[in-house]
Design a protein around this motif. Structure first.
Motif, PDB file in Angstrom:
ATOM      1  N   UNK A 112       0.793  -1.102  -0.066  1.00 25.18           N
ATOM      2  CA  UNK A 112      -0.187   0.103  -0.120  1.00 25.18           C
ATOM      3  C   UNK A 112       1.057   1.192  -0.107  1.00 25.18           C
ATOM      4  N   UNK A 113       1.451   1.755  -1.061  1.00 25.84           N
ATOM      5  CA  UNK A 113       2.279   2.771  -1.144  1.00 25.84           C
ATOM      6  C   UNK A 113       1.898   3.939  -0.559  1.00 25.84           C
ATOM      7  N   UNK A 114       2.773   4.447   0.404  1.00 25.58           N
ATOM      8  CA  UNK A 114       2.381   5.747   1.052  1.00 25.58           C
ATOM      9  C   UNK A 114       1.855   6.955   0.296  1.00 25.58           C
ATOM     10  N   UNK A 115       2.258   7.267  -0.666  1.00 28.44           N
ATOM     11  CA  UNK A 115       1.884   8.308  -1.347  1.00 28.44           C
ATOM     12  C   UNK A 115       0.361   8.313  -1.820  1.00 28.44           C
ATOM     13  N   UNK A 116      -0.098   7.068  -2.183  1.00 30.63           N
ATOM     14  CA  UNK A 116      -1.398   6.847  -2.503  1.00 30.63           C
ATOM     15  C   UNK A 116      -2.304   6.665  -1.433  1.00 30.63           C
ATOM     16  N   UNK A 117      -1.878   6.524  -0.466  1.00 31.25           N
ATOM     17  CA  UNK A 117      -2.842   6.262   0.986  1.00 31.25           C
ATOM     18  C   UNK A 117      -2.680   7.075   2.096  1.00 31.25           C
ATOM     19  N   UNK A 118      -1.658   6.896   2.973  1.00 34.18           N
ATOM     20  CA  UNK A 118      -1.609   7.928   3.938  1.00 34.18           C
ATOM     21  C   UNK A 118      -1.468   9.382   3.701  1.00 34.18           C
ATOM     22  N   UNK A 119      -0.638   9.607   2.626  1.00 32.31           N
ATOM     23  CA  UNK A 119      -0.372  10.870   2.496  1.00 32.31           C
ATOM     24  C   UNK A 119      -1.820  11.787   1.921  1.00 32.31           C
ATOM     25  N   UNK A 120      -2.503  10.939   1.332  1.00 35.59           N
ATOM     26  CA  UNK A 120      -3.920  11.787   1.031  1.00 35.59           C
ATOM     27  C   UNK A 120      -4.841  11.482   2.178  1.00 35.59           C
ATOM     28  N   UNK A 121      -4.906  10.557   3.000  1.00 36.81           N
ATOM     29  CA  UNK A 121      -5.807  10.172   4.016  1.00 36.81           C
ATOM     30  C   UNK A 121      -5.571  11.451   4.944  1.00 36.81           C
ATOM     31  N   UNK A 122      -4.410  11.798   5.329  1.00 33.23           N
ATOM     32  CA  UNK A 122      -4.597  12.659   6.451  1.00 33.23           C
ATOM     33  C   UNK A 122      -4.875  13.965   5.895  1.00 33.23           C
ATOM     34  N   UNK A 123      -5.095  14.320   4.927  1.00 30.22           N
ATOM     35  CA  UNK A 123      -5.761  15.683   4.626  1.00 30.22           C
ATOM     36  C   UNK A 123      -7.181  15.566   4.437  1.00 30.22           C
ATOM     37  N   UNK A 124      -7.828  14.294   4.480  1.00 31.77           N
ATOM     38  CA  UNK A 124      -9.452  14.212   4.764  1.00 31.77           C
ATOM     39  C   UNK A 124      -9.795  14.211   6.224  1.00 31.77           C
ATOM     40  N   UNK A 125      -8.916  14.004   6.956  1.00 30.94           N
ATOM     41  CA  UNK A 125      -9.428  13.744   8.412  1.00 30.94           C
ATOM     42  C   UNK A 125      -9.489  14.993   9.304  1.00 30.94           C
ATOM     43  N   UNK A 126     -10.362  15.100   9.958  1.00 33.81           N
ATOM     44  CA  UNK A 126     -10.630  16.246  10.938  1.00 33.81           C
ATOM     45  C   UNK A 126      -9.568  16.393  12.128  1.00 33.81           C
ATOM     46  N   UNK A 127      -9.132  15.389  12.513  1.00 34.94           N
ATOM     47  CA  UNK A 127      -8.615  15.317  13.943  1.00 34.94           C
ATOM     48  C   UNK A 127      -7.405  13.933  13.451  1.00 34.94           C
ATOM     49  N   UNK A 128      -6.722  14.264  12.527  1.00 35.55           N
ATOM     50  CA  UNK A 128      -5.520  13.261  12.122  1.00 35.55           C
ATOM     51  C   UNK A 128      -4.217  13.309  12.584  1.00 35.55           C
ATOM     52  N   UNK A 129      -3.535  12.277  12.828  1.00 32.84           N
ATOM     53  CA  UNK A 129      -2.140  12.656  12.845  1.00 32.84           C
ATOM     54  C   UNK A 129      -1.230  11.732  12.014  1.00 32.84           C
ATOM     55  N   UNK A 130      -0.108  11.992  11.356  1.00 33.17           N
ATOM     56  CA  UNK A 130       0.318  11.143  10.577  1.00 33.17           C
ATOM     57  C   UNK A 130       1.960  10.977  10.931  1.00 33.17           C
ATOM     58  N   UNK A 131       2.208   9.402  11.300  1.00 33.12           N
ATOM     59  CA  UNK A 131       3.597   9.180  11.631  1.00 33.12           C
ATOM     60  C   UNK A 131       4.057   8.188  10.499  1.00 33.12           C
ATOM     61  N   UNK A 132       5.294   8.398  10.109  1.00 30.86           N
ATOM     62  CA  UNK A 132       6.049   7.567   9.215  1.00 30.86           C
ATOM     63  C   UNK A 132       7.282   7.058   9.450  1.00 30.86           C
ATOM     64  N   UNK A 133       7.664   6.114   8.936  1.00 27.86           N
ATOM     65  CA  UNK A 133       8.883   5.286   9.335  1.00 27.86           C
ATOM     66  C   UNK A 133       9.566   5.220   8.308  1.00 27.86           C
ATOM     67  N   UNK A 134      10.965   5.685   8.042  1.00 29.50           N
ATOM     68  CA  UNK A 134      11.941   5.477   7.116  1.00 29.50           C
ATOM     69  C   UNK A 134      12.329   4.023   6.864  1.00 29.50           C
ATOM     70  N   UNK A 135      12.126   3.322   5.801  1.00 29.42           N
ATOM     71  CA  UNK A 135      12.804   2.097   5.481  1.00 29.42           C
ATOM     72  C   UNK A 135      11.776   1.096   5.982  1.00 29.42           C
ATOM     73  N   UNK A 136      10.627   1.189   6.692  1.00 31.45           N
ATOM     74  CA  UNK A 136       9.944   0.175   6.975  1.00 31.45           C
ATOM     75  C   UNK A 136       9.067  -0.063   5.864  1.00 31.45           C
ATOM     76  N   UNK A 137       8.352  -1.596   6.240  1.00 27.34           N
ATOM     77  CA  UNK A 137       7.493  -2.058   5.244  1.00 27.34           C
ATOM     78  C   UNK A 137       6.027  -2.023   5.438  1.00 27.34           C
ATOM     79  N   UNK A 138       5.171  -3.007   4.857  1.00 31.07           N
ATOM     80  CA  UNK A 138       3.935  -2.689   5.047  1.00 31.07           C
ATOM     81  C   UNK A 138       3.591  -3.594   6.255  1.00 31.07           C
TER      82      UNK A 138
END
Length: 276
Positions: free
Chosen positions: A230-256
């Motif tokens: 689930x590539x991050x650019x097409x999922x979490x990076x878009x989802x965070x913009x749709x949430x009213x009260x969202x926090x995004x935490x990403x992890x370099x090099x880590x997998x699905x």
């Protein structure tokens, strides 16, 4: 075994550990797995005094191998049935991949007081497949390939996924766990082929945009930056913009499958969010 009957008569298996008056944490697994995928997290939070619950989605694991109802609306309705049966209130719902979509749809529709917080890990929302509205999504042909591989040799397909991109074991220098691969295969092969086939459409084509926009509770998005499923650019990076009260935490090099490969990193971050 602990089971409930859903509104349409489907038997769902679940695990429910810990004090029944403690805050519940409900875990929602990915395709094509089962509640066993969360064993590490369930033991971790059980030791910290929480009530931990994990169910096998219909058609998966030890639940009925359904040939109908393998769609997100029904999955969410099943969770609502489970929440009512176990009287789960003020719960934290944590979903991985397909389970993240299930959490989003359930949380958007849940009865008042049922959901306190939500966590989406490597989750499929807002929508995976490419379309005119989602031109940078994943081509439908990729998911058609999943279906073809499942029909041709499900046992081999369910070996190739964890041995390769799911945990990032196909990357140079990866520390491969044969036990983790075997456990993925074991969980997958316990479920029903028809339900698994149908679920590919459910996780790839369901649009969760309105669900994300409707959720009012705090939501934590966790995503590996090297997620090949689930590539991050097409999922979490878009989802965070749709949430009213969202926090995004990403992890370099880590997998699905980052919560399985790196629980020592992910579990404390989950705990901090839950306690916040």
């Amino acid at each position: 075994m602990s089971t409930i009957k859903t509104s349409d008569g489907t038997t769902l298996f679940y695990k429910d550990w810990g004090p029944k008056d403690a805050q519940p944490i409900v875990f929602h697994h990915g395709w094509p797995l089962s509640g066993d995928d969360w064993d590490n997290q369930m033991l971790y939070f059980l030791e910290r005094g929480y009530r931990v619950v994990a169910h096998d989605r219909r058609g998966h694991g030890r639940s009925d191998q359904t040939d109908t109802g393998n769609d997100m609306d029904t999955y969410a309705a099943d969770v609502a049935d489970l929440a009512r049966a176990l009287d789960l209130r003020n719960a934290v719902h944590i979903g991985h991949s397909t389970g993240g979509g299930e959490v989003a749809r359930y949380a958007a529709r849940a009865e008042a007081g049922r959901v306190a917080r939500a966590v989406l890990i490597g989750a499929v929302p807002p929508v995976m497949v490419a379309s005119a509205a989602n031109p940078d999504g994943i081509p439908l042909e990729v998911f058609d390939g999943f279906r073809a591989a499942l029909i041709a040799n499900r046992a081999q397909f369910f070996r190739d996924i964890p041995a390769g991109p799911f945990y990032g074991f196909n990357r140079d220098g990866a520390k491969v766990s044969e036990g983790m691969i075997d456990n993925w295969w074991r969980q997958g092969m316990a479920g029903g082929a028809k339900a698994h086939y149908d679920c590919i459409k459910a996780f790839s084509e369901t649009d969760f945009t309105e669900d994300l926009e409707a959720i009012t509770v705090p939501v934590l998005l966790i995503h590996g930056e090297d997620d090949q499923i689930v590539p991050i650019a097409n999922s979490a990076h878009k989802a965070i913009r749709l949430l009213r009260n969202g926090t995004l935490k990403t992890y370099p090099g880590l997998s699905h499958g980052l919560f399985a490969t790196h629980p020592e990193i992910i579990n404390p971050d989950l705990l901090a969010f839950i306690r916040a």
